[in-house]
Scaffold this motif. Structure first.
Motif, PDB file in Angstrom:
ATOM      1  N   THR A  78      16.425 -23.974 -24.449  1.00 17.12           N
ATOM      2  CA  THR A  78      17.311 -22.916 -23.967  1.00 17.12           C
ATOM      3  C   THR A  78      16.773 -21.555 -24.383  1.00 17.12           C
ATOM      4  N   ALA A  79      16.328 -21.473 -25.643  1.00 19.33           N
ATOM      5  CA  ALA A  79      15.818 -20.189 -26.133  1.00 19.33           C
ATOM      6  C   ALA A  79      14.639 -19.726 -25.285  1.00 19.33           C
ATOM      7  N   ILE A  80      13.741 -20.660 -24.989  1.00 18.33           N
ATOM      8  CA  ILE A  80      12.567 -20.283 -24.205  1.00 18.33           C
ATOM      9  C   ILE A  80      12.977 -19.835 -22.807  1.00 18.33           C
ATOM     10  N   ALA A  81      13.961 -20.539 -22.249  1.00 16.68           N
ATOM     11  CA  ALA A  81      14.409 -20.177 -20.898  1.00 16.68           C
ATOM     12  C   ALA A  81      15.059 -18.807 -20.896  1.00 16.68           C
ATOM     13  N   HIS A  82      15.776 -18.480 -21.993  1.00 20.68           N
ATOM     14  CA  HIS A  82      16.517 -17.225 -22.036  1.00 20.68           C
ATOM     15  C   HIS A  82      15.658 -16.027 -22.374  1.00 20.68           C
ATOM     16  N   PHE A  83      14.733 -16.250 -23.265  1.00 22.75           N
ATOM     17  CA  PHE A  83      13.989 -15.106 -23.759  1.00 22.75           C
ATOM     18  C   PHE A  83      12.536 -15.209 -23.324  1.00 22.75           C
ATOM     19  N   SER A  84      12.260 -14.555 -22.240  1.00 23.07           N
ATOM     20  CA  SER A  84      10.910 -14.669 -21.690  1.00 23.07           C
ATOM     21  C   SER A  84       9.891 -14.037 -22.632  1.00 23.07           C
ATOM     22  N   GLU A  85      10.371 -13.140 -23.514  1.00 24.16           N
ATOM     23  CA  GLU A  85       9.424 -12.421 -24.342  1.00 24.16           C
ATOM     24  C   GLU A  85       8.992 -13.208 -25.580  1.00 24.16           C
ATOM     25  N   LEU A  86       9.554 -14.383 -25.778  1.00 27.53           N
ATOM     26  CA  LEU A  86       9.143 -15.167 -26.945  1.00 27.53           C
ATOM     27  C   LEU A  86       7.651 -15.473 -26.852  1.00 27.53           C
ATOM     28  N   PRO A  87       6.953 -15.411 -27.980  1.00 27.65           N
ATOM     29  CA  PRO A  87       5.525 -15.736 -27.932  1.00 27.65           C
ATOM     30  C   PRO A  87       5.316 -17.172 -27.431  1.00 27.65           C
ATOM     31  N   ARG A  88       4.181 -17.394 -26.828  1.00 30.93           N
ATOM     32  CA  ARG A  88       3.921 -18.724 -26.242  1.00 30.93           C
ATOM     33  C   ARG A  88       3.950 -19.814 -27.292  1.00 30.93           C
ATOM     34  N   HIS A  89       3.696 -19.397 -28.511  1.00 33.95           N
ATOM     35  CA  HIS A  89       3.702 -20.382 -29.572  1.00 33.95           C
ATOM     36  C   HIS A  89       4.984 -21.208 -29.559  1.00 33.95           C
ATOM     37  N   HIS A  90       6.074 -20.571 -29.208  1.00 35.59           N
ATOM     38  CA  HIS A  90       7.339 -21.288 -29.210  1.00 35.59           C
ATOM     39  C   HIS A  90       7.376 -22.383 -28.163  1.00 35.59           C
ATOM     40  N   GLN A  91       6.644 -22.175 -27.087  1.00 34.04           N
ATOM     41  CA  GLN A  91       6.552 -23.240 -26.085  1.00 34.04           C
ATOM     42  C   GLN A  91       5.765 -24.416 -26.648  1.00 34.04           C
ATOM     43  N   VAL A  92       4.710 -24.094 -27.384  1.00 29.32           N
ATOM     44  CA  VAL A  92       3.940 -25.154 -28.027  1.00 29.32           C
ATOM     45  C   VAL A  92       4.856 -25.949 -28.951  1.00 29.32           C
ATOM     46  N   LEU A  93       5.624 -25.196 -29.732  1.00 27.95           N
ATOM     47  CA  LEU A  93       6.530 -25.841 -30.671  1.00 27.95           C
ATOM     48  C   LEU A  93       7.518 -26.743 -29.927  1.00 27.95           C
ATOM     49  N   CYS A  94       7.979 -26.244 -28.812  1.00 24.75           N
ATOM     50  CA  CYS A  94       8.929 -27.008 -28.007  1.00 24.75           C
ATOM     51  C   CYS A  94       8.313 -28.336 -27.559  1.00 24.75           C
ATOM     52  N   GLU A  95       7.080 -28.269 -27.061  1.00 22.17           N
ATOM     53  CA  GLU A  95       6.416 -29.489 -26.599  1.00 22.17           C
ATOM     54  C   GLU A  95       6.144 -30.421 -27.772  1.00 22.17           C
ATOM     55  N   PHE A  96       5.859 -29.819 -28.905  1.00 19.86           N
ATOM     56  CA  PHE A  96       5.626 -30.611 -30.097  1.00 19.86           C
ATOM     57  C   PHE A  96       6.887 -31.400 -30.460  1.00 19.86           C
ATOM     58  N   MET A  97       8.013 -30.710 -30.366  1.00 24.27           N
ATOM     59  CA  MET A  97       9.282 -31.390 -30.651  1.00 24.27           C
ATOM     60  C   MET A  97       9.511 -32.523 -29.662  1.00 24.27           C
ATOM     61  N   ARG A  98       9.156 -32.264 -28.399  1.00 19.41           N
ATOM     62  CA  ARG A  98       9.328 -33.296 -27.374  1.00 19.41           C
ATOM     63  C   ARG A  98       8.505 -34.531 -27.751  1.00 19.41           C
ATOM     64  N   THR A  99       7.276 -34.267 -28.197  1.00 18.74           N
ATOM     65  CA  THR A  99       6.416 -35.387 -28.589  1.00 18.74           C
ATOM     66  C   THR A  99       7.038 -36.151 -29.751  1.00 18.74           C
ATOM     67  N   LYS A 100       7.563 -35.382 -30.710  1.00 18.72           N
ATOM     68  CA  LYS A 100       8.202 -36.014 -31.869  1.00 18.72           C
ATOM     69  C   LYS A 100       9.355 -36.903 -31.416  1.00 18.72           C
ATOM     70  N   LEU A 101      10.120 -36.373 -30.473  1.00 15.82           N
ATOM     71  CA  LEU A 101      11.258 -37.140 -29.971  1.00 15.82           C
ATOM     72  C   LEU A 101      10.775 -38.441 -29.341  1.00 15.82           C
ATOM     73  N   ALA A 102       9.718 -38.333 -28.537  1.00 15.46           N
ATOM     74  CA  ALA A 102       9.174 -39.523 -27.879  1.00 15.46           C
ATOM     75  C   ALA A 102       8.710 -40.530 -28.923  1.00 15.46           C
ATOM     76  N   GLN A 103       8.042 -40.011 -29.947  1.00 15.83           N
ATOM     77  CA  GLN A 103       7.588 -40.901 -31.030  1.00 15.83           C
ATOM     78  C   GLN A 103       8.761 -41.654 -31.636  1.00 15.83           C
ATOM     79  N   THR A 104       9.830 -40.920 -31.900  1.00 14.07           N
ATOM     80  CA  THR A 104      11.000 -41.543 -32.508  1.00 14.07           C
ATOM     81  C   THR A 104      11.567 -42.621 -31.593  1.00 14.07           C
TER      82      THR A 104
END
Lengths: 236, 904
Positions: free
Chosen positions: B795-821
Motif C-alpha cells: 500500500t505504501a508503495i502504491a500511495h507514495f510514488s516518491e519512495l526510493p526503489r529500494h522499498h520495492q525491493v524490500l517489498c519483493e523480498f517480503m513476498r519471497t519470505k512469505l512464499a518460503q513460509t
C-alpha cells in the motif's frame, strides 16, 4: 584567549574609576594606581587627624553603614529606635575606641567601622528585646528578610509607599515577594554574601574582610551564591 | 595594577562590573558580555541574570525601606472608624484585607485598606469614591458587594461582606501540591468550567452595567465551600467611558493576567475575557500559560507575549473542547476572542452539558500562520521596529526597566542596526523553528546509501541509518512551504547586509545558512548548496579576523553540516563525509570542547554523530585529498570513537541542562548500538537507556513525532536474522521489544497516514516479528504476520510514488519470505493450493526484481543482490515440490488405477 587579556585591564580601569573610589585596597585616580595598601594611609590620616578624622571617615561611610543598619534593625524596634540613633551611637563608640584600633589595625577602616556598628546594633537589640546576647547577635548578623518583619511594619511600609501608580506597586509587590521567597530558600552563607554584595554595597574585598576569608574565596563564594540563586529565583 | 586579578575569579569581576553598570542606570546586556568574553559565556549566561535580579531587588527593597522609615512610627490602627480590626486575611497590590467587626451592627466584615500612596491627590480620592460607588451598585450573586467606603487617619478602605471560602489561587496551589501524586480528571475539568461559567456571568453583568473589572485573576475569585464563585475586587475597575480616565493610558491590573491591549492602556470587555481565560487556564493546567522558563530574562524579545503553551501539551487528558475554549480566550487579538463574557460562559456551559462548543478548533498550521502574521518581522523588516516597540512597552510595564532613563536608553540602543537585525534574526529563527518539521535539524544524519533498513536503521553490520526521514525526503506541507518562502524574503534581506561590523557580517552569514536550510527543506537542493556556499565564504572571511570566536566557529560548523546533509541526500557519501569533517575542524578551532558554550558542544556532538554514521560506510568514491578523516585531539577517530566522544559530550550537556530535549534526544541516538550483531553487555545497557530517555521525551512531548519514531526504532533494534546477511541473535526479549516497537509505529502510521516512513517502519517491524516465529518453526503464526507486512508495504508503495526503489525491493523480498513460509508450512501435506499461490507470487517477485535490477538506483543495493537469487531458489524449491506432489499424486493415482485394474 586574546580577548580576555585585552579585556581585563580595561574592565579594571572602568570599574575602579567609576566605583571604587573610597575602597580601601585599590584606589585609582585618573586611571593610575597609586597604591595598593590604601588602608594604611587612612590609618595614618586617623593617627594625625584624631577625632575630626574619625568624624570625616564616618561621614564618608555613613551611607553604607546606614544601609547595613536599615537592613538589619528589627522591625519591632522601629517605634523605639531610629536608624540614626544607632549610627550616632556607633560614631561615639568608634571615636572612643579609635586608639585601641590604631594600636592593632587588623582590618581596613571601613570594616572596622562596620564591626563597631554591628556591635552597637547587637547591644540595641539586647537592650530593647531582652534577648540573650547570643540570640541578639544571631538576629543582627542575619539579614532580616523584609517578609519576616512583623505585619505592623509591613502595613506602614505598604500604606506609605512612595510610588504613585497602583499597578507599579502591584508589580513590585509581586516581584519582592518572589525574591524574598527565593532568598529564603538559600543557605545562610549564600544569602549573606548576596546581601553584602548587593544590598549593602560591599566590594568583594570588603566582603572578604567582613567574613574573614580571603579574596579569592570570597569571589568564589559569591559566584556560587549567584548560581544557587539562579536555580531558585522567580522568573520575570 | 592587575595583581588583584589573581585574587579574584575573573567572572566575579565581570559580574561586579555588570552590577555596577546596572546601578549606574545603564542597561548592559548579558549577550554583550558573553560575546566579549566567550570563554566565560556559559557562566555569564548562567549567573548574570541572578546579578540583574539582585540589583532589581535592591532597588525595590530600598524604596520600600525608605518609605517605611519615612512613615515614622505609626502602628497598625486597632480601629478604623466603626470597625475593629480582628486579623489580616490577605494582601495584594491594591491593599491589605482585614477581617473586622463592625461595632454598630455587631457583624463581621472584610475591610480592604488601600495604600496611602494610591490616593495622594484629591482627584484620585474622588475617583476612588466614584468607583466604590460604581462597585456598590453592582448587585449580583457572583459579585462580592461593596457595603461602603470610609476614611480614617488618611487610610481609605472598602467594606465588604466576609466571604467564607478560599480564593482560587489558594485552590490552585493546593491542587498543584496534590497532583504530584494523582493527576486531575474529569471532575476537575467540570469544576474549572463551572467556575468559568459563574465568573463569566458576573463579568457579563458588570460589563453591561458599564464597569470593567480590569484585574481578573485567581486571587480575585473567591470560591465558597459549596463551589459558589464570587468575583471580588472591582476596586481597580473604572468606568468604561474613556473620557473618565484621568490617567489616560495608565495600566491597572496584574501584569501576568493582563491582556496585551490592556498593557497598552486600551482595556475593553474582551480584556476581562482574556484575563478570565488565563485564570481558567491556570486552574485547568495548574501551570501558568506562559512558560516562565522559556523567557530569557533580559531579552527584550522574550517579553513579547508568546503563544500560550497548548493545554493538551501540558496534560493530554484535557478535553479538546476545553482547550479550544481556553485558547480562544487567549487570542492575542481581541477580535478573535469571545465577543463578550456571556459568549464565553455559554460555550463553557455547552462543554459542561456535553454539547458541541461554538468555538472552532484552531489547527496547528493556522496558529503558526497567525503567529507569523502577528509578528511584523515576517511582513517586512521595517516592521521589526513596531515589534520592538511592543516588546519594549511590555518590558517597561512589566517592571523590568527600572527608570524612564533606562527605558529610553534601551530604545535608542535597539534602534541601532545591529540590535535590530539581531532581534529580527532571532524572531525569524523562532518562526522557522516553529515551522520546521519536528526535530529535523538534529536528525539529519543521513545514511544516503538508502539500503535495506533505511526506514528503521535495522541493518546489522552497517551503521544505523538515522536520518531516514531525510533520506526519504521531507514533505513540507503546502502552507509550511508558503510560509518558508515568506521567511526567505526576510532572510534574503538580512543576508544582504554588509559593512565592517563583525556582528552584522555574522548575522548575514547566519541568514544565508538559514536560507540554505529552508531550501533544503523545500527540496531545492542546488539552491541550498549555493546558499551554504555563500555562508561558508562569508564565515571563512570572518574567521580570518575572528579566529577562535565560538559563535563564528559554531555557525561555520552548522553550515558545513547542512552541506553534508545535502551531499548525503544526493548519495555522495564521500563529499558528505568531507563536509562533516570540515565542520568538526571548524568547531575545534574555537577551543577545547569542555570550555565551549553549550550550543557549540552540542554542535560538536552532532557533527561527531554524523561522522560516526558515515565512517563505517565504505566510501568507494572517497577522495583522499579532500577527506582527512575526523581528528580529535590530533588523532584520527574511528566511527566507534566518534560515537563515544559524542556520547560523552552529551552526557555532560544533559547533566548540566536537564530541560533541553534536543540534548537528550541526540544522546539517546548516540547510545543506540551501532549494529544488532553481537551486542555486548554495555550495548544492551545503552540501548535500554536510550529507550528510557526516549520514553521520557515521549511522555513530556507527546506531540513530537520523531521522539516516538526513534523510540520505535530503538525498540526494534534487535537482530532477528530477517535480512540475508544478518545473523539471528538469541535475544530473550526480542519478541516483546518488537511488540512495543509495533505499537508505537502503528500509532504513528494511523495518526499520520501521509508520512510514508511510518508505514514502512510498521511493515518492517511486522516482518521481523514474523521472522522470529518462522525461525522457531511456528509457520502458521509467521504467515499472517508476513502477509500484513507485505500488505502495508505494498500500500505504501502504491500511495507514495516518491519512495526510493529500494522499498520495492524490500517489498519483493517480503513476498519471497512469505512464499518460503508457505512452502515450509505445507510441509509434507498434499494440499497444493498454498504452493500454487507461493509459486505465483514468487514468479511476480522474480519478474519485478529483475526489472528493478536494471535501475541505477539499485546498483549497489545489498538487498537487491541477495533477494533475486533467493527468490529464484525458493521458486525452484516450490516448483520441485509441486512436481514431486504431481508425481506423488500421479503415482497415487496410478496405484489406485492399478489396484482397480487388478481387482477387476
Amino acid at each position: 584567549m586574546d580577548n580576555f587579556r585585552v579585556g581585563i585591564p580595561f574592565v579594571l580601569l572602568r570599574t575602579t574609576v567609576a566605583l571604587r573610589i573610597g575602597q580601601d585596597e585599590v584606589l585609582l585616580e585618573s586611571g593610575v594606581a597609586i597604591g595598593l595598601n590604601q588602608g594604611s594611609e587612612r590609618i595614618d590620616e586617623l593617627r594625625i587627624g584624631g577625632e575630626a578624622a574619625v568624624a570625616e571617615l564616618f561621614a564618608q561611610y555613613r551611607a553604607k553603614l546606614q544601609r547595613m543598619v536599615a537592613l538589619r534593625l528589627d522591625a519591632r524596634l522601629l517605634s523605639k529606635v531610629d536608624c540614626d540613633d544607632v549610627l550616632q551611637e556607633a560614631y561615639v563608640t568608634a571615636a572612643r575606641r579609635i586608639d585601641e584600633y590604631l594600636d592593632r589595625p587588623t582590618v581596613p577602616v571601613f570594616v572596622w567601622l562596620r564591626q563597631v556598628t554591628t556591635q552597637v546594633l547587637i547591644d540595641t537589640h539586647r537592650r530593647y528585646l531582652n534577648t540573650q546576647k547570643r540570640d541578639a547577635r544571631q538576629e543582627v548578623t542575619r539579614f532580616r528578610m523584609a517578609g519576616q518583619r512583623s505585619s505592623s511594619i509591613c502595613l506602614v511600609d505598604h500604606l506609605a509607599d512612595s510610588l504613585t501608580s497602583p499597578s507599579q506597586c502591584a508589580v513590585r509587590q509581586e516581584l519582592l515577594a518572589g525574591m524574598r521567597a527565593a532568598l529564603e530558600q538559600l543557605g545562610e552563607m549564600d544569602r549573606e554574601v548576596l546581601v553584602l554584595r548587593h544590598l549593602e554595597d560591599l566590594s568583594n574585598n570588603e566582603v572578604a574582610e567582613v567574613l574573614g576569608i580571603d579574596k579569592f574565596a570570597a569571589s568564589k563564594r559569591y559566584l556560587r551564591a549567584l548560581a544557587r540563586l539562579r536555580k531558585v529565583m522567580p522568573d520575570g | 595594577m592587575i595583581d588583584s586579578v589573581e585574587d579574584r575569579d575573573p567572572v566575579e569581576q565581570l559580574a561586579d562590573e555588570f552590577a555596577s553598570r546596572l546601578r549606574e542606570g545603564e542597561t548592559p546586556s548579558i549577550a554583550e558580555y558573553s560575546r566579549r568574553y566567550p570563554q566565560y559565556a556559559e557562566q555569564i549566561e548562567q549567573l548574570f541574570p541572578a546579578v540583574a535580579v539582585m540589583e532589581r531587588y535592591r532597588c525595590q527593597e530600598e524604596s520600600q525601606r525608605r518609605s517605611g522609615f519615612r512613615a515614622g512610627h505609626s502602628a497598625v490602627p486597632e480601629f478604623l472608624g466603626d470597625f475593629r480590626i480582628v486579623r489580616e486575611i490577605g494582601r495584594g497590590g491594591m491593599g491589605i484585607v482585614y477581617e473586622a467587626e463592625q461595632q454598630s451592627l455587631a457583624r463581621r466584615v472584610a475591610l480592604k485598606v488601600l495604600p496611602k500612596h494610591a490616593l495622594l491627590l484629591e482627584k484620585d480620592r474622588r475617583r476612588f469614591e466614584r468607583e466604590a460607588q460604581t462597585a456598590a451598585n453592582l448587585h449580583h450573586t457572583h459579585i462580592v458587594p461593596v457595603f461602603g467606603t470610609g476614611v480614617h487617619d488618611g487610610l481609605h478602605y472598602y467594606v465588604m461582606p466576609l466571604v467564607r471560602g478560599k480564593s482560587l489561587d489558594e485552590i490552585i496551589a493546593e491542587l498543584q501540591h496534590h497532583t504530584k501524586s494523582s493527576s486531575p480528571g474529569r471532575e476537575h475539568w467540570a469544576f474549572a468550567a463551572r467556575v468559568g461559567v459563574q465568573a463569566a456571568e458576573a463579568l457579563d453583568y458588570a460589563h453591561r452595567q458599564g464597569t470593567l473589572h480590569r484585574d481578573v485573576k485567581p486571587s480575585n475569585l473567591l470560591i465558597s465551600e459549596h463551589g459558589e464563585v464570587s468575583v471580588a475586587d472591582f476596586g481597580l475597575a473604572r468606568a468604561i467611558d474613556p473620557g473618565d480616565v484621568s490617567h489616560s493610558g495608565e495600566v491597572v491590573g496584574t501584569p501576568r493576567f493582563v491582556a496585551p491591549e490592556q498593557l497598552l492602556g486600551k482595556p475593553e470587555v474582551r480584556s476581562d475575557v482574556y484575563s478570565l481565560g488565563l485564570t481558567l487556564y491556570e486552574l485547568v493546567t495548574l501551570r501558568p500559560a506562559f512558560d516562565p522558563s522559556s523567557g530569557r530574562l533580559h531579552d527584550v524579545v522574550a517579553w513579547q507575549r508568546p503563544e500560550p503553551v497548548r493545554p493538551r501539551k501540558v496534560n493530554p487528558s484535557i478535553p479538546r473542547d476545553l482547550e479550544t475554549v481556553l485558547l480562544k480566550c487567549l487570542e492575542f487579538k481581541p477580535e478573535r476572542r469571545y465577543k463578550d463574557a456571556a459568549a464565553l460562559g455559554e460555550d463553557l456551559q455547552r462543554f459542561l452539558d456535553g454539547r458541541p462548543i461554538r468555538a472552532r478548533h484552531v489547527t496547528w498550521a493556522e496558529r503558526s500562520v497567525r503567529w507569523c502574521r502577528r509578528n511584523p518581522a515576517l511582513a517586512s523588516l521595517s516592521g521589526v521596529a513596531a515589534l520592538l516597540l511592543v516588546a519594549i512597552v511590555l518590558t517597561a510595564l512589566a517592571g523590568h526597566l527600572r527608570t524612564r532613563k533606562a527605558y529610553e536608553e534601551t530604545t535608542v540602543a535597539l534602534h541601532k542596526a545591529e540590535a535590530t537585525s539581531r532581534i529580527a534574526l532571532e524572531a525569524l529563527d523562532d518562526i522557522f523553528l516553529q515551522l520546521s518539521p519536528d526535530r529535523f535539524w538534529i536528525q539529519s544524519g543521513i545514511d544516503a546509501r538508502g539500503e535495506a533498513c533505511v526506514c528503521l536503521g535495522l541493518r546489522s553490520g552497517g551503521p544505523p541509518a538515522s536520518g531516514e526521514r531525510t533520506a526519504m525526503q521531507l514533505h513540507a506541507s503546502e502552507e509550511t512551504a508558503a510560509l518558508m518562502k515568506g521567511l526567505l524574503v526576510c532572510y534574503d534581506r538580512l543576508a544582504e547586509q554588509g559593512g565592517d561590523n563583525h556582528q552584522v557580517q555574522l548575522q548575514s552569514a547566519t541568514a544565508c545558512r538559514r536560507i540554505g536550510d529552508i531550501r533544503q527543506l523545500l527540496g531545492q537542493l542546488a539552491e541550498a548548496e549555493r546558499e551554504y556556499g555563500r555562508a561558508i565564504e562569508k564565515l571563512t572571511a570572518l574567521q580570518a579576523t575572528q579566529e577562535g570566536v565560538p559563535l563564528v566557529a559554531l555557525e561555520l560548523a552548522r553550515t558545513f553540516n547542512g552541506l553534508g546533509n545535502i551531499k548525503s541526500i544526493r548519495l555522495d557519501s564521500g563529499a558528505a563525509y568531507a563536509a562533516h569533517c570540515k565542520a568538526l575542524a571548524a568547531i575545534q578551532k574555537a577551543g577545547r570542547v569542555t570550555d565551549l558554550p553549550p550550543e557549540c558542544r552540542y554542535e560538536t556532538a552532532r557533527t561527531l554523530y554524523f561522522l560516526a554514521n558515515k565512517a563505517t560506510v565504505e566510501l568507494p568514491n572517497r577522495r583522499g585529498e579532500e577527506t582527512e578523516g575526523p581528528l580529535v585531539d590530533g588523532r584520527p577517530y574511528s566511527s566507534r570513537q566518534c560515537r563515544e566522544a559524542a556520547t560523552n559530550i552529551l552526557e555532560d550537556l544533559v547533566r548540566e541542562n536537564r530541560n533541553v530535549p534536543d540534548y537528550q534526544f541526540l544522546l539517546a541516538l548516540c547510545l543506540r548500538p551501532t549494529g544488532t550483531d553481537a551486542l555486548s553487555r554495555t550495548d544492551v545497557v545503552h540501548r535500554r537507556r536510550a529507550v528510557t530517555i526516549l520514553e521520557e521525551l515521549k511522555l513530556i512531548h507527546p506531540d513530537v513525532l520523531d521522539y516516538r519514531y526513534e523510540l520505535a526504532a530503538t525498540y526494534a533494534w534487535v537482530g532477528v536474522g530477517f535480512f540475508p546477511w544478518q545473523r539471528p541473535v538469541a535475544e530473550p526479549h526480542a519478541g516483546s521489544s518488537l511488540g512495543m516497537a509495533l505499537a508505537e509505529s502503528r500509532w504513528l502510521m494511523e495518526q499520520n497516514p501521509s508520512i510514508p516512513q511510518y508505514a514502512c517502519s510498521t511493515a518492517l517491524i511486522l516482518a521481523k516479528l514474523a521472522e522470529i516465529r518462522a525461525r522457531v518453526g511456528e509457520y502458521e503464526k509467521a504467515e499472517p504476520l508476513f502477509r500484513q507486512a507485505l500488505e502495508i508495504q505494498e500500500t505504501a508503495i502504491a500511495h507514495f510514488s516518491e519512495l526510493p526503489r529500494h522499498h520495492q525491493v524490500l517489498c519483493e523480498f517480503m513476498r519471497t519470505k512469505l512464499a518460503q513460509t508457505m512452502l515450509k508450512r505445507c510441509g509434507e501435506t498434499y494440499n497444493c493450493e498454498p504452493l500454487e499461490e507461493a509459486k505465483a507470487s514468487l514468479e511476480t517477485s522474480v519478474a519485478r526484481l529483475t526489472q528493478l535490477a536494471e535501475h541505477d538506483e539499485i546498483a549497489d543495493d545489498r538487498l537487491a543482490e541477495a533477494a533475486l537469487p533467493m527468490a529464484y531458489e525458493t521458486l525452484r524449491d516450490v516448483v520441485a515440490r509441486l512436481q514431486k506432489r504431481g508425481q506423488d499424486s500421479l503415482i497415487l493415482r496410478s496405484d489406485t488405477e492399478a489396484r482397480k485394474i487388478k481387482e477387476s
